[in-house]
Design a protein around this motif. Structure first.
Motif, short mmCIF file in Angstrom:
data_model
loop_
_atom_site.label_atom_id
_atom_site.label_comp_id
_atom_site.label_asym_id
_atom_site.label_seq_id
_atom_site.Cartn_x
_atom_site.Cartn_y
_atom_site.Cartn_z
N GLN A 383 0.83 -1.20 0.00
CA GLN A 383 0.00 0.00 0.00
C GLN A 383 0.87 1.25 0.00
O GLN A 383 2.05 1.21 0.36
CB GLN A 383 -0.88 0.00 1.25
N VAL A 384 0.23 2.36 -0.39
CA VAL A 384 0.94 3.65 -0.46
C VAL A 384 1.61 3.96 0.88
O VAL A 384 2.74 4.43 0.94
CB VAL A 384 -0.05 4.77 -0.82
N LYS A 385 0.94 3.62 1.93
CA LYS A 385 1.45 3.90 3.28
C LYS A 385 2.83 3.24 3.46
O LYS A 385 3.76 3.83 3.99
CB LYS A 385 0.42 3.37 4.29
N LEU A 387 4.99 2.48 1.20
CA LEU A 387 6.01 3.17 0.40
C LEU A 387 6.42 4.48 1.06
O LEU A 387 7.60 4.85 1.06
CB LEU A 387 5.49 3.43 -1.02
N GLU A 388 5.45 5.16 1.64
CA GLU A 388 5.78 6.41 2.33
C GLU A 388 6.71 6.15 3.51
O GLU A 388 7.67 6.89 3.73
CB GLU A 388 4.50 7.10 2.82
N GLU A 391 10.20 5.42 2.18
CA GLU A 391 10.87 6.65 1.75
C GLU A 391 11.43 7.41 2.96
O GLU A 391 12.56 7.88 2.96
CB GLU A 391 9.87 7.51 0.98
N GLU A 412 9.99 2.47 -9.72
CA GLU A 412 9.48 1.10 -9.90
C GLU A 412 10.60 0.10 -10.10
O GLU A 412 11.65 0.46 -10.61
CB GLU A 412 8.58 1.06 -11.14
#
Ligand code: DLL
Length: 432
Positions: A383-385, A387-388, A391, A412
């Motif tokens: 999920q985006v979470k 990846l955040e 980062e 990617e």
């Protein structure tokens, strides 16, 4: 595991005696055969007879890449052209390449040095060695080739590139030793996974990797993915090619073949010789080369020297793993940044691949460093979470090592360019 135990384990006193005799000879050779050296020596009022001890080496002038360029192509050769039997050249990013030459004796010595190197790295007569360094003007392919033949290993002279075919041959021919750049080793490991070939189908045991800087973290990654012992080999065309130094099985520093090369560490700014144990620029003097000897050649590679005895029994001095080049060093807002520091930082974080690119830009009058990092396929489908979080973790780790703020851009899987030879990891937009 020695190839030439007598030479590799020579007591220091005898080694230094041999070095001095050879140094005197090589200084004479360049003085009488290469106008460039004669002029440089004369400007300093030096003659070959001024070399009375190894300590006198520090009075000789340095030789730089620019000197070699100024004497392009054959001006630095110290043997008659009829005695030169091979040339190699280093590509260089700008203009003309640097050309180096070899006599038959030089090739013979190089094969001996490479036989020692490969033996130190686990190669034996029974090995099957796949040489995926480029063959051609680059010294990697041919350098490793003749050393492996000297040992009597089975040589697969495949050169770089055609990655899926490399894997097929590795599997079908039963390769036990792989020689290539560390970045290509990672690419091969990835391709192996992509082709769905299980590691147990391969007989690989050792990797002999070099020609570019690579961190300890990168070593761990390669060893894990290929299930091998990865050995670091160092060299440069101007000094001979691969085989100037290599790790032994201790994997704690690279032994420099001191009966052929004398190393020094200098302060890259002042040129002053630094004491053992201090970090600085490596400088080499060749002791046995006939066609292309170099006196105090400035490599621009940064390392440290140590004479601490090695459990392997070799008496030759060790250099630490090269951690970068003076000309790879980025200065971002006044802070020195080496790609190897970034590599170490990002590989400490789970969920990323060992593929990254440093993009430097100037926004207004301010330098900005963006680090592009490839995310692992599993992480990418998260999920985006996730990846955040990733980062943020990378940013924190990198910033605490570099001490400057950076921007992290996750990219990617399989999007950053792969390299079949030396990796290119810096894109400096400030220069264009
Ligand atoms: O790269 C020779 C070589 C071939 C060495 C195969 C090892 C294996 P050049 O193309 O002239 O020669 O590039 C030399 O590469 O000054 C270093 O900056 C870098 N380099 C070579 N080996 C290592 C290493 C070959 N093990 C330049 N670690 C050198 C870090 C390395 N940098």
């Amino acid at each position: 595991m020695y190839w030439n135990q007598h030479r590799e384990c020579l007591p220091r006193e005898q080694l230094e005696e041999m070095q001095l005799a050879r140094l005197k000879k090589v200084v004479e050779r360049v003085y009488y055969n290469v106008p460039f050296y004669r002029q440089k020596f004369q400007e300093r009022g030096l003659e070959p007879s001024d070399i009375k001890s190894l300590a006198d080496l520090k009075n000789l002038p340095f030789t730089t890449k620019q000197d070699l360029r100024d004497n392009y192509p054959f001006g630095m050769f110290a043997a008659p052209m009829s005695e030169i039997v091979r040339v190699h050249a280093s590509s260089g990013t700008t203009g003309k390449p640097t050309v180096v030459g070899y006599t038959r004796t030089d090739l013979n010595n190089w094969a001996e040095i490479m036989a020692r190197s490969l033996t130190s790295g686990g190669t034996t007569k029974d090995s099957v060695i796949q040489i995926a360094f480029g063959y051609g003007l680059f010294t990697g392919g041919f350098g490793v080739h003749y050393g492996a033949e000297r040992i009597g290993a089975l040589v697969i002279p495949i050169s770089g590139g055609n990655t899926e075919r490399q894997i097929m041959i590795m599997k079908d021919f039963g390769t036990t030793v792989l020689a290539c750049t560390p970045s290509y080793a990672i690419y091969l490991a990835e391709t192996l996974e992509k082709m769905g070939i299980d590691r147990s189908e391969l007989k690989l045991k050792y990797g002999i990797f070099g020609a570019e800087p690579w961190s300890e973290k990168m070593r761990e990654e390669i060893e894990k993915r290929l299930n091998i012992t990865a050995i670091d080999i160092y060299g440069l065309s101007e000094v001979i090619g691969p085989g100037v130094a290599i790790e032994c099985q201790e994997k704690k520093g690279l032994h420099i073949f001191e009966d052929h090369f004398i190393p020094e560490i200098i302060d890259p700014v002042t040129g002053e010789v630094l004491p053992e144990g201090e970090k600085g620029e490596l400088v080499f003097t060749t002791l046995t080369k006939e066609a292309f000897p170099v006196i105090r050649y400035r490599t621009r590679d940064l390392s440290v020297l140590t004479r601490k005895p090695c459990p392997c029994g070799r008496t030759h001095i060790k250099m630490a793993k090269v951690f970068g080049r003076t000309d790879d060093m980025l200065i971002i807002r006044g802070v020195n940044v080496f790609p190897s520091q970034v590599e170490t930082a990002i590989l400490e974080v789970a969920g990323v691949e060992p593929h990254y690119l440093l993009v430097v830009d100037r926004v207004g009058s301010l330098d900005e460093l963006e680090i592009q990092v490839e995310v692992s396929p599993r992480m990418f489908s998260d999920q985006v979470k996730g990846l955040e979080d990733l980062e943020r973790k990378i940013k924190h780790r990198v910033e605490s090592i570099l001490g400057i703020s950076v921007r992290i851009r996750l990219v990617e899987p399989n999007t950053l360019p792969r390299s079949e030879g030396k990796a290119c990891r810096i894109f400096d937009r400030r220069n264009i």
